[in-house]
Design a protein around this motif. Sequence first.
Motif, PDB file in Angstrom:
ATOM      1  N   PRO A  64      88.602  66.551  22.034  1.00 26.76           N
ATOM      2  CA  PRO A  64      87.279  67.041  22.215  1.00 26.76           C
ATOM      3  C   PRO A  64      86.056  66.484  21.674  1.00 26.76           C
ATOM      4  CG  PRO A  64      89.279  68.722  21.663  1.00 26.76           C
ATOM      5  CD  PRO A  64      89.722  67.388  21.640  1.00 26.76           C
ATOM      6  N   MET A  65      86.178  65.798  20.513  1.00 25.33           N
ATOM      7  CA  MET A  65      85.280  64.870  19.997  1.00 25.33           C
ATOM      8  C   MET A  65      84.792  63.657  20.773  1.00 25.33           C
ATOM      9  SD  MET A  65      86.658  62.620  16.591  1.00 25.33           S
ATOM     10  CE  MET A  65      87.272  64.276  15.747  1.00 25.33           C
ATOM     11  N   LEU A  66      85.665  63.313  21.767  1.00 24.66           N
ATOM     12  CA  LEU A  66      85.216  62.209  22.577  1.00 24.66           C
ATOM     13  C   LEU A  66      84.420  62.522  23.857  1.00 24.66           C
ATOM     14  CD1 LEU A  66      88.706  60.329  22.193  1.00 24.66           C
ATOM     15  CD2 LEU A  66      86.738  60.015  20.823  1.00 24.66           C
ATOM     16  N   ALA A  67      84.404  63.723  24.257  1.00 32.59           N
ATOM     17  CA  ALA A  67      84.088  64.107  25.335  1.00 32.59           C
ATOM     18  C   ALA A  67      82.494  63.686  25.611  1.00 32.59           C
ATOM     19  CB  ALA A  67      83.876  65.623  25.557  1.00 32.59           C
ATOM     20  N   GLY A  68      82.112  63.129  26.765  1.00 33.49           N
ATOM     21  CA  GLY A  68      80.805  62.676  26.885  1.00 33.49           C
ATOM     22  C   GLY A  68      80.420  61.102  26.362  1.00 33.49           C
ATOM     23  N   MET A  69      81.201  60.674  25.378  1.00 30.69           N
ATOM     24  CA  MET A  69      81.062  59.223  25.000  1.00 30.69           C
ATOM     25  C   MET A  69      80.912  58.266  25.947  1.00 30.69           C
ATOM     26  SD  MET A  69      83.009  59.050  21.162  1.00 30.69           S
ATOM     27  CE  MET A  69      82.227  57.585  20.877  1.00 30.69           C
ATOM     28  N   PRO A  70      80.080  57.309  26.138  1.00 33.72           N
ATOM     29  CA  PRO A  70      79.979  56.248  27.099  1.00 33.72           C
ATOM     30  C   PRO A  70      81.054  55.098  26.628  1.00 33.72           C
ATOM     31  CG  PRO A  70      78.314  56.099  25.395  1.00 33.72           C
ATOM     32  CD  PRO A  70      78.955  57.323  24.961  1.00 33.72           C
ATOM     33  N   PRO A  71      81.307  54.223  27.243  1.00 34.43           N
ATOM     34  CA  PRO A  71      82.161  53.148  27.063  1.00 34.43           C
ATOM     35  C   PRO A  71      81.430  52.236  26.016  1.00 34.43           C
ATOM     36  CG  PRO A  71      82.324  53.186  29.379  1.00 34.43           C
ATOM     37  CD  PRO A  71      81.108  54.146  28.826  1.00 34.43           C
ATOM     38  N   LEU A  72      82.147  51.630  24.978  1.00 33.36           N
ATOM     39  CA  LEU A  72      81.584  50.761  23.980  1.00 33.36           C
ATOM     40  C   LEU A  72      80.934  49.727  24.373  1.00 33.36           C
ATOM     41  CD1 LEU A  72      84.550  50.919  21.303  1.00 33.36           C
ATOM     42  CD2 LEU A  72      82.611  52.358  21.852  1.00 33.36           C
ATOM     43  N   ALA A  77      85.622  54.671  29.030  1.00 28.37           N
ATOM     44  CA  ALA A  77      85.058  55.590  28.074  1.00 28.37           C
ATOM     45  C   ALA A  77      86.148  56.161  27.337  1.00 28.37           C
ATOM     46  CB  ALA A  77      84.529  56.812  28.769  1.00 28.37           C
ATOM     47  N   PRO A  78      85.912  56.389  25.945  1.00 29.10           N
ATOM     48  CA  PRO A  78      87.089  56.735  24.792  1.00 29.10           C
ATOM     49  C   PRO A  78      87.835  58.013  25.290  1.00 29.10           C
ATOM     50  CG  PRO A  78      85.062  55.969  23.844  1.00 29.10           C
ATOM     51  CD  PRO A  78      84.673  56.121  25.195  1.00 29.10           C
ATOM     52  N   GLU A  79      87.056  58.988  25.980  1.00 25.95           N
ATOM     53  CA  GLU A  79      87.955  60.172  26.360  1.00 25.95           C
ATOM     54  C   GLU A  79      88.913  59.651  27.360  1.00 25.95           C
ATOM     55  OE1 GLU A  79      87.083  64.548  27.632  1.00 25.95           O
ATOM     56  OE2 GLU A  79      85.604  63.351  28.238  1.00 25.95           O
ATOM     57  N   ALA A  80      88.564  59.099  28.316  1.00 27.79           N
ATOM     58  CA  ALA A  80      89.642  58.605  29.450  1.00 27.79           C
ATOM     59  C   ALA A  80      90.738  57.618  28.723  1.00 27.79           C
ATOM     60  CB  ALA A  80      88.905  57.914  30.696  1.00 27.79           C
ATOM     61  N   ALA A  81      90.330  56.704  27.970  1.00 27.26           N
ATOM     62  CA  ALA A  81      91.501  55.770  27.370  1.00 27.26           C
ATOM     63  C   ALA A  81      92.232  56.683  26.661  1.00 27.26           C
ATOM     64  CB  ALA A  81      90.651  54.889  26.516  1.00 27.26           C
ATOM     65  N   LEU A  97      93.168  65.477  38.094  1.00 26.13           N
ATOM     66  CA  LEU A  97      92.467  64.615  36.948  1.00 26.13           C
ATOM     67  C   LEU A  97      92.559  65.407  35.725  1.00 26.13           C
ATOM     68  CD1 LEU A  97      89.083  63.654  39.015  1.00 26.13           C
ATOM     69  CD2 LEU A  97      90.931  62.343  38.379  1.00 26.13           C
ATOM     70  N   GLY A  98      92.537  64.331  34.579  1.00 26.28           N
ATOM     71  CA  GLY A  98      92.498  64.790  33.310  1.00 26.28           C
ATOM     72  C   GLY A  98      91.235  64.558  32.364  1.00 26.28           C
ATOM     73  N   PRO A  99      91.382  64.848  31.165  1.00 27.12           N
ATOM     74  CA  PRO A  99      89.993  64.529  30.207  1.00 27.12           C
ATOM     75  C   PRO A  99      89.252  63.064  30.780  1.00 27.12           C
ATOM     76  CG  PRO A  99      91.884  65.254  28.981  1.00 27.12           C
ATOM     77  CD  PRO A  99      92.464  64.984  30.365  1.00 27.12           C
ATOM     78  N   GLY A 100      88.150  63.141  30.922  1.00 33.55           N
ATOM     79  CA  GLY A 100      87.414  61.919  31.107  1.00 33.55           C
ATOM     80  C   GLY A 100      87.461  61.610  32.595  1.00 33.55           C
ATOM     81  N   GLY A 101      88.053  62.369  33.498  1.00 32.02           N
ATOM     82  CA  GLY A 101      88.327  61.805  34.902  1.00 32.02           C
ATOM     83  C   GLY A 101      89.560  61.145  34.920  1.00 32.02           C
ATOM     84  N   SER A 102      90.465  60.831  33.990  1.00 35.91           N
ATOM     85  CA  SER A 102      91.602  59.993  34.122  1.00 35.91           C
ATOM     86  C   SER A 102      92.958  60.623  35.039  1.00 35.91           C
ATOM     87  CB  SER A 102      92.070  59.744  32.628  1.00 35.91           C
ATOM     88  OG  SER A 102      92.467  61.096  32.204  1.00 35.91           O
ATOM     89  N   HIS A 103      93.360  59.753  35.826  1.00 35.98           N
ATOM     90  CA  HIS A 103      94.528  60.139  36.405  1.00 35.98           C
ATOM     91  C   HIS A 103      95.995  60.003  35.615  1.00 35.98           C
ATOM     92  CE1 HIS A 103      92.385  60.096  40.485  1.00 35.98           C
ATOM     93  NE2 HIS A 103      91.774  58.904  39.852  1.00 35.98           N
TER      94      HIS A 103
END
Length: 411
Positions: free
Chosen positions: A271-279, A103-107, A144-150
């Motif tokens: 913030p604008m990437l929150a909740g966006m699904p993977p492409l 997902a963009p937020e995690a990436a 855990l960070g934004p998007g559940g990223s480690h």
Amino acid sequence: MARKIGSRYTAHQILGRGSAGTVWLGEGPEGPVAIKLLREDLASDQELVGRFVQERTALLGLEHPNVVSVRDLVVDGNDLALVMDLVRGTDLRTRLDREKRLAPEAAVAIVADVADGLAAAHAAGVVHRDVKPENVLLDMQGPLGPGGSHPALLTDFGVAKLIDSPRRTRATKIIGTPDYLAPEIVEGLPPRASVDIYALATVLYELLAGFTPFGGGHPGAVLRRHVTETVVPLPGIPDELWQLIVQCLAKAPASRLRASELGARLRELQPMLAGMPPLDVDEPDTEPEEEPREATPDEPVSSARVRRGAVPLVPGAKPADSNRDTHTSMRVPAPDELAGGARGTARAPRAAGAPRPGSARHRAVTRRRRLVLGGAAVALAAAVGVGTWLATSGDDAGTPRDSHHSSPASP
């Protein structure tokens, strides 16, 4: 089986292997460590050992939360090893292989961490030179960070530089991983901090899309694309993020952002990437694999099904299908080779679910289309033939044709 590394460390079990060496889980005076033991042929290179010792101060002084710290460098007989902090987790390549794309937020969160680590390294005068998912570790014990990223940490600092000795790679050779090489490296220029930014932007593109912007096919074709092609847009991401990627993939090194700027800009976009699904895109078409063929009577059967480009790129390494091996040594392409291949080779992503040309599914779809078109052509020819026969027979018999088709409509 445990083995001693120098007088202070013991290697207990293998954690992973790469083309430069083997990573062991080890123990030192201060507890568990990761030990990267370089290949024996590298350890026997006295020039490389000298460079290894020269780099000691710079590598030991590199401390940052997003960098896997080097604790010690060991030169002991045939052993040449980097002793590093042990990160409890996995590498980014493993996660990417499992999830295909993030997902963009995690990436963005992962790449921002790596950019912060690079900023510290560049400030200390250290260029990584081999930024890629294999060299990014994810700390599974961290918060855990934004998007559940480690938390992400960059490892293998200095290894590419150590191996890239003048005797080992002259002006006609390149050290690096084809998918992530900046254009100036392909053209034979010395690596600066901007090559790490280009590679990191390539990693970000890959995390979002599931494939690198210029990868695929023979390594020579990959190198040419870095120099001659423009990156193909990814649908579905904010324009601000896309423009950031484009800037960091600029062919001119001076046009790219610095690592500190990249990290700050990425965090502003989170913030604008929150909740966006993977492409939802598929990998673009590359050079198709060769068709399997029957072996000739005097040819081994196994050689009849060899993939194009599956050749060893590192001296002493086994052949592999991947061109992502670390520290690949490649010939620098000649100017005429770099100038000739851009037209018609842009790698546009395919629509999700579309078959790849050359694949079994693509061939099956093509055959079905041909059968359908062939059937339609036969039906059309039959219809034309019948119509011609009716027209001819009607004229010959002197009987009028169906009058309501030939007569104008009455007012």
